[in-house]
Scaffold this active site. Structure first.
Site, PDB file in Angstrom:
ATOM      1  N   CYS A 113      60.525  60.987 -23.518  1.00  0.00           N
ATOM      2  CA  CYS A 113      61.799  60.513 -22.936  1.00  0.00           C
ATOM      3  C   CYS A 113      62.380  59.293 -23.648  1.00  0.00           C
ATOM      4  O   CYS A 113      63.555  58.978 -23.475  1.00  0.00           O
ATOM      5  CB  CYS A 113      61.607  60.211 -21.462  1.00  0.00           C
ATOM      6  SG  CYS A 113      60.844  61.570 -20.566  1.00  0.00           S
ATOM      7  N   HIS A 250      67.287  56.021 -19.497  1.00  0.00           N
ATOM      8  CA  HIS A 250      66.730  57.366 -19.331  1.00  0.00           C
ATOM      9  C   HIS A 250      66.832  57.765 -17.859  1.00  0.00           C
ATOM     10  O   HIS A 250      66.465  56.995 -16.972  1.00  0.00           O
ATOM     11  CB  HIS A 250      65.267  57.375 -19.800  1.00  0.00           C
ATOM     12  CG  HIS A 250      64.533  58.597 -19.369  1.00  0.00           C
ATOM     13  ND1 HIS A 250      65.041  59.872 -19.547  1.00  0.00           N
ATOM     14  CD2 HIS A 250      63.322  58.748 -18.751  1.00  0.00           C
ATOM     15  CE1 HIS A 250      64.178  60.750 -19.063  1.00  0.00           C
ATOM     16  NE2 HIS A 250      63.134  60.095 -18.567  1.00  0.00           N
ATOM     17  N   ASN A 280      65.650  65.626 -14.949  1.00  0.00           N
ATOM     18  CA  ASN A 280      65.096  64.786 -16.016  1.00  0.00           C
ATOM     19  C   ASN A 280      65.013  65.653 -17.282  1.00  0.00           C
ATOM     20  O   ASN A 280      64.150  66.526 -17.383  1.00  0.00           O
ATOM     21  CB  ASN A 280      63.722  64.283 -15.584  1.00  0.00           C
ATOM     22  CG  ASN A 280      63.049  63.429 -16.645  1.00  0.00           C
ATOM     23  OD1 ASN A 280      63.455  63.438 -17.809  1.00  0.00           O
ATOM     24  ND2 ASN A 280      62.003  62.730 -16.250  1.00  0.00           N
TER      25      ASN A 280
HETATM   26  O1  UT7 Z   1      60.644  60.756 -17.549  1.00  0.00           O
HETATM   27  C1  UT7 Z   1      59.490  60.049 -17.892  1.00  0.00           C
HETATM   28  C2  UT7 Z   1      59.172  58.935 -16.949  1.00  0.00           C
HETATM   29  N1  UT7 Z   1      58.972  59.440 -15.632  1.00  0.00           N
HETATM   30  C3  UT7 Z   1      59.280  58.720 -14.557  1.00  0.00           C
HETATM   31  O2  UT7 Z   1      59.752  57.616 -14.704  1.00  0.00           O
HETATM   32  C4  UT7 Z   1      58.981  59.293 -13.198  1.00  0.00           C
HETATM   33  C5  UT7 Z   1      58.443  58.229 -12.271  1.00  0.00           C
HETATM   34  N2  UT7 Z   1      58.047  58.750 -10.963  1.00  0.00           N
HETATM   35  C6  UT7 Z   1      58.931  59.211 -10.043  1.00  0.00           C
HETATM   36  O3  UT7 Z   1      60.107  59.300 -10.283  1.00  0.00           O
HETATM   37  C7  UT7 Z   1      58.401  59.509  -8.666  1.00  0.00           C
HETATM   38  O4  UT7 Z   1      57.093  59.029  -8.564  1.00  0.00           O
HETATM   39  C8  UT7 Z   1      58.406  61.029  -8.289  1.00  0.00           C
HETATM   40  C9  UT7 Z   1      59.840  61.488  -8.055  1.00  0.00           C
HETATM   41  C10 UT7 Z   1      57.773  61.830  -9.402  1.00  0.00           C
HETATM   42  C11 UT7 Z   1      57.628  61.257  -6.995  1.00  0.00           C
HETATM   43  O5  UT7 Z   1      58.203  60.504  -5.939  1.00  0.00           O
HETATM   44  P1  UT7 Z   1      57.324  59.526  -5.032  1.00  0.00           P
HETATM   45  O6  UT7 Z   1      58.214  58.987  -4.004  1.00  0.00           O
HETATM   46  O7  UT7 Z   1      56.622  58.540  -5.955  1.00  0.00           O
HETATM   47  O8  UT7 Z   1      56.285  60.511  -4.417  1.00  0.00           O
HETATM   48  P2  UT7 Z   1      54.681  60.448  -4.500  1.00  0.00           P
HETATM   49  O9  UT7 Z   1      54.197  61.002  -5.784  1.00  0.00           O
HETATM   50  O10 UT7 Z   1      54.224  59.087  -4.077  1.00  0.00           O
HETATM   51  O11 UT7 Z   1      54.318  61.462  -3.338  1.00  0.00           O
HETATM   52  C12 UT7 Z   1      54.640  61.202  -1.964  1.00  0.00           C
HETATM   53  C13 UT7 Z   1      54.292  62.438  -1.146  1.00  0.00           C
HETATM   54  C14 UT7 Z   1      52.904  62.987  -1.453  1.00  0.00           C
HETATM   55  O12 UT7 Z   1      52.363  63.480  -0.256  1.00  0.00           O
HETATM   56  P3  UT7 Z   1      51.300  62.584   0.576  1.00  0.00           P
HETATM   57  O13 UT7 Z   1      50.178  62.326  -0.371  1.00  0.00           O
HETATM   58  O14 UT7 Z   1      52.055  61.338   0.950  1.00  0.00           O
HETATM   59  O15 UT7 Z   1      50.962  63.474   1.717  1.00  0.00           O
HETATM   60  C15 UT7 Z   1      53.175  64.140  -2.391  1.00  0.00           C
HETATM   61  O16 UT7 Z   1      52.177  65.125  -2.326  1.00  0.00           O
HETATM   62  O17 UT7 Z   1      55.216  63.483  -1.475  1.00  0.00           O
HETATM   63  C16 UT7 Z   1      54.479  64.661  -1.842  1.00  0.00           C
HETATM   64  N3  UT7 Z   1      55.269  65.417  -2.811  1.00  0.00           N
HETATM   65  C17 UT7 Z   1      56.204  66.292  -2.461  1.00  0.00           C
HETATM   66  N4  UT7 Z   1      56.640  66.705  -1.253  1.00  0.00           N
HETATM   67  C18 UT7 Z   1      57.622  67.611  -1.235  1.00  0.00           C
HETATM   68  C19 UT7 Z   1      55.207  65.369  -4.168  1.00  0.00           C
HETATM   69  N5  UT7 Z   1      56.105  66.204  -4.706  1.00  0.00           N
HETATM   70  C20 UT7 Z   1      56.736  66.802  -3.664  1.00  0.00           C
HETATM   71  C21 UT7 Z   1      57.749  67.765  -3.567  1.00  0.00           C
HETATM   72  N6  UT7 Z   1      58.168  68.121  -2.337  1.00  0.00           N
HETATM   73  N7  UT7 Z   1      58.328  68.308  -4.663  1.00  0.00           N
END
Ligand code: UT7
Length: 325
Positions: A113, A250, A280
């Protein structure tokens, strides 16, 4: 040092529009979760027989239609991508042939990215030092080819697109300024696509050829890196953040951008993004947002722009540009 300018821009996304309902019907996720956590409304996926090189070609054709540029005397082609059609030959060399470029160097860069900003930085150096005069710089991905569609953590995030700028030796004004870049290889395991089951520090990863991300760990690193990177980039160019007309970071996550911009006191109107309508798109996200911004008038001639990419490696890179388009 030769003066450098950006002469033209183009972009392209494939026709396969995919909204969040596509994932709702296959996985334990929802349109509401995706919009609330990422801002993504839809993205586009390439067809089965459509690859990164094809998206680059169409982005170059968009540039040609808009600016009437001639590719024949381009003397270097740089393609930032983590989804090259082949390992070898690289995408850049295939574009040399397809675009009718007579004689050019051809390099693919794999910094995910952050790749487009790295490639612009290299192009600036090549032209400023006199090695090259006319460089095509692509940022392009077909992320849909390396997504595990059973992994809700990653598959809802990514999209396919390409963007391109033509950078040239300028007889008049220098409009491509200072850059910043950096890396933290110790975090390699947090975002990868690998054929090997460990990274340099021994940490185990999946060697399955799919993209994997520890979203929470990358998010934490990205908010700090983006905020600090923008401040460093402004300072290196003798600017305050208020002096900058438009920021093109990005587009990894709209919520992340809102949080960083709020922390830095920058109004979101100054943020040019591509996440909401395209997902993304990794190396394509910055040139795609820039190209669309020029097309719809959000980015104007004379604007001072800060571009900053961040991602796998983990790596980041940013560059300051006066918009000439
Ligand atoms: O492009 C290169 C650089 N990349 C980035 O900068 C990405 C950085 N990260 C992010 O943007 C975010 O971390 C994400 C969008 C990827 C994820 O969002 P988040 O708010 O950090 O979610 P999380 O990973 O902390 O997950 C929270 C909950 C989890 O469930 P529990 O453990 O709380 O029960 C996940 O399993 O959300 C769950 N979850 C989902 N639920 C519904 C993860 N993906 C999904 C989904 N739908 N698609």
């Amino acid at each position: 040092m030769n003066k450098v300018t950006v002469r033209a821009i183009g972009s392209y996304h494939p026709g396969g529009k995919v909204d969040n309902a596509f994932f709702e019907s296959r996985l334990d996720t929802s349109d509401q979760w995706i919009r609330e956590r990422t801002g993504i409304e839809c993205r586009y996926f390439a067809g089965k027989d459509e690859y990164t090189g094809d998206l680059c070609y169409h982005a170059a054709m968009d540039m040609k239609d808009r600016y009437g540029v001639d590719f024949s005397d381009v003397d270097m082609i740089l393609v930032a991508t983590m989804t090259a059609d082949h390992v070898v030959p690289n995408v850049a060399s295939q574009l040399q042939d397809r675009l009718g470029v007579k004689a050019a160097g051809a390099i693919d860069l794999t910094t995910a990215c952050s790749g487009f900003c790295y490639a612009m930085t290299l192009a600036k150096g090549l032209i400023a030092s006199g090695i090259n005069r006319k460089v095509l710089v692509f940022g392009a991905e077909t992320m849909s080819k390396i997504i595990d569609f059973t992994d809700r953590n990653t598959c809802i995030l990514f999209g396919d697109a390409a963007g391109v700028v033509l950078m040239e030796h300028s007889g008049e004004e220098n409009t491509v300024f200072e850059s910043v870049c950096g890396t933290d290889g110790s975090m390699g395991k947090e975002l990868y696509m690998s054929l090997r089951s460990n990274v340099a520090n021994g940490a185990e990863i999946s060697a399955d050829g799919f993209v994997h991300q520890n979203g929470r760990a990358v998010y934490k690193w990205a908010v700090t890196t983006l905020a600090q990177g923008l401040q460093d980039l402004a300072a290196k160019n003798g600017l305050t953040l208020d002096d900058v007309t438009r920021f093109i970071p990005h587009s990894a996550n709209y919520r992340m951008l809102e949080s960083v911009f709020e922390k830095l006191g920058i109004p979101m109107e100054k943020c040019v993004e591509s996440i909401c309508r395209y997902g993304n798109t990794s190396a394509a996200s910055v040139p795609l947002a820039w190209s669309e911004g020029v097309r719809n008038g959000t980015v104007k001639k004379g604007d001072t722009l800060l571009l900053l990419g961040f991602g796998a490696g983990l790596t980041y890179s940013g560059i300051c540009v006066k918009n000439t388009l």
